[in-house]
Structure formats: structure tokens, C-alpha cells
Design an enzyme around this catalytic site. Structure first.
Site: not given
Length: 331
Positions: A119, A144, A148, A199
Site C-alpha cells: 500500500d 498502490d 490518493d 483511475r
């Protein structure tokens, strides 16, 4: 170079401050602080990037050397910092940057190459961070996400970045239970999504303005609207590979609602190439009601028609740039 969205920001070192477009336009970084010189490629210690980022005072961080910085843990960036890679070629590997409960941060002209461990994100923006601008950075090979944006972080602009060799690129809103993420606002423009799988971004709850980006050869989808998200896709270029569907809608239940819902996407002037298919919500009344009106949030942004010439410009000027460090001092 006047066709670039803010061609004048490199005229002086601190001329970068306050020149973002979109939701992150107020980010000033270390405008009012001293200049901090990174003189060591070590993970920590005197003259390192980590040392500059942890200091509490405003700083404009520049690099005296090029090379690879192997980060053993994520670098926590405190408020009122500019991390300015112009004039050098600096690569971060191992871990990335963490923008946690901070404001007024600018990250410019860095390479993020190869995050290791479980992660690991290249740039993690959470929680409660605001007034952030990420500009002219290159991203690839993290375990990951690349960027974010979650947990009530808002007023963020990502511009002229290059994303490649990766799966989960940009996540905005991490969980359908996080209803406080309705405050999130993000602008993404003039970025090159270069064969990344998905994404670009994936969005929950947030208001997102995408313009003049070039997205090509995705493996799953280009842009995903999930629970209550509001996305305006304006004058972007979508060039399909094997996967043709550009927009995807995923339904989830907000933490304070009984019914599941997806988000909404409004496409304005987008260019769809190589058989790419928008698959938009066709209910215009629904779009007018549910999608943000950008000019109610900011009134000026540099947008051009989506053309093949723009596609080449984005490819050329997205990501790390071999530009000299501007003159020191204030503009």
C-alpha cells in the site's frame, strides 16, 4: 511557449506561487519562507529532503544535486512548503510523500519511480489537507496508487503530470462511508495518462474538473464516477486501445443513505479517438442538476479545443521537464 497554461511561472523562482489553475489556485507553498537547499541524497539528516519537509516554518526547497533518493519511509510534508525540482533531475524511490493535515504545498518537477512495500502511494494526500498543487511530475511503478486524495482533503490541482506503467492511477475518495468527502474539490489538467490501467481518476463524492488531458490505452476504464461524484470532462482527448469504454459508473451506498447511487459525468468538447466510446448518462436534466458548474467556483482557466495538435503538446510538456532553476528571489 505562450501556448502553455502558465508559461510565465518559470521567470523567477517564487513566481510559481499562486499560479495554479482551478481548485488549487490559492496554493502558495513556501512563498514567504527561506530557501532550503537539498545537498544530500540520503534518506534523512542534514541537507536532505526529509529534513526540509519536516521543518515547521515556511520553506522553498530546491535541489543542489540530481540523483535518486531512496526513501525508507514516507516523507511527511508540513504546511507552507514548495518542493521545487526545477534545475535538477531528482527521482524518489522506495516510498513517497505524505501530505497529512497540511496546507499550501507545491510539488514541482520531480520523478516518482518505483515504490516498494504494501500500500505505498507516490503522493498520499490525507486527511484534512488543502491548497495543494502538484505540477510537472512523472509517476510510475508504485505498489498502490500514484496519487490518493481522501479524508476531506480539498482544493487541489494536478497539472502537466505524466503517469505511466501503473494500474491504479488517481483515487479521489476512498470509501463510500466517508460522507465528509463531499467537500473534496480537485482540478486535473494538461496531464498525460500513458497506458495506465484505470483511475484517471476514480471519484467518490468529490467535485472534479478535468480539462485538456490526454488519456490513452487504458485497460479497464478512463474515468470512473462512483457515489455522488460530480465530474466535468472538458476538452480532453481519449484514445482507446483494446478497451473502448471511456466512462464507467459504479453504484455504492453513501454512509448516510439507504439507496445506492453512482456519480455523474458531463462531457464538453471531448475528443474520442480510435473507437473510444463515451457511454455517458444521456439524461441532460439529471446532468444539469447533479454536476458542478465550474464557473461558480472559478471564472478563469486555460482550456483549448481538443485537437491532435493539443495531444502532441500534452505529450511533450507533461511530466518532469529539463528546465533550468529560475533566478532566486521574489517575482
Amino acid at each position: 511557449m505562450s501556448f502553455l497554461p502558465y508559461f510565465d511561472v518559470d521567470e523567477s523562482l517564487r513566481g510559481l506561487a499562486g499560479k495554479a489553475e482551478g481548485f488549487g489556485r490559492h496554493a502558495i507553498g513556501g512563498l514567504h519562507g527561506e530557501i532550503y537547499y537539498v545537498t544530500s541524497l540520503a534518506d534523512d539528516g542534514c541537507g536532505t529532503l526529509r529534513e526540509g519537509c519536516r521543518r515547521k516554518e515556511a520553506l522553498w526547497i530546491v535541489f543542489e544535486i540530481s540523483g535518486m533518493i531512496e526513501l525508507l519511509t514516507s516523507v511527511r510534508v508540513s504546511s507552507y512548503k514548495t518542493i521545487d525540482g526545477r534545475g535538477q533531475k531528482v527521482k524518489l524511490r522506495g516510498k513517497g510523500l505524505q501530505l497529512k493535515e497540511c496546507e499550501h504545498v507545491i510539488v514541482c518537477n520531480l520523478n516518482f519511480e518505483g515504490g516498494r512495500g504494501h500500500d505505498v502511494d507516490a503522493i498520499q494526500i490525507k486527511p484534512n489537507s488543502k491548497h495543494i498543487w502538484i505540477d510537472r511530475c512523472s509517476f510510475q511503478y508504485y505498489s498502490d496508487g500514484l496519487i490518493d486524495i481522501t479524508c476531506q482533503s480539498t482544493d487541489i490541482t494536478i497539472s502537466r503530470c505524466h503517469f505511466a506503467r501503473h494500474d491504479k492511477t488517481i483515487l479521489i475518495g476512498a470509501n463510500s462511508k466517508h460522507i465528509m468527502d463531499r467537500c473534496i474539490r480537485v482540478t486535473i489538467h494538461h496531464c498525460f495518462f500513458d497506458g495506465t490501467n484505470q483511475r484517471h481518476p476514480r471519484v467518490r463524492f468529490a467535485k472534479v474538473h478535468l480539462y485538456n488531458n490526454f488519456t490513452t490505452n487504458w485497460a479497464i476504464y478512463a474515468v470512473c464516477a462512483s457515489v455522488e461524484s460530480q465530474i466535468v470532462s472538458q476538452c480532453n482527448i481519449y484514445e482507446a486501445g483494446n478497451k473502448k469504454s471511456v466512462f464507467k459508473y459504479l453504484t455504492e451506498k453513501a454512509g448516510d443513505k439507504e439507496e445506492e447511487s453512482s456519480g455523474a459525468i458531463r462531457s464538453e468538447g471531448d475528443l474520442f479517438l480510435n473507437g473510444s466510446q463515451a457511454c455517458l448518462n444521456t439524461n441532460k436534466d439529471h446532468l444539469e442538476e447533479c454536476v458542478l458548474k465550474v464557473d461558480e467556483h472559478y471564472t478563469a482557466w486555460t482550456v483549448q479545443p481538443a485537437t491532435l495538435a493539443l495531444k502532441q503538446t500534452i505529450k511533450m510538456f507533461a511530466g518532469w521537464q529539463d528546465v533550468p532553476r529560475p533566478q532566486l528571489g521574489f517575482s
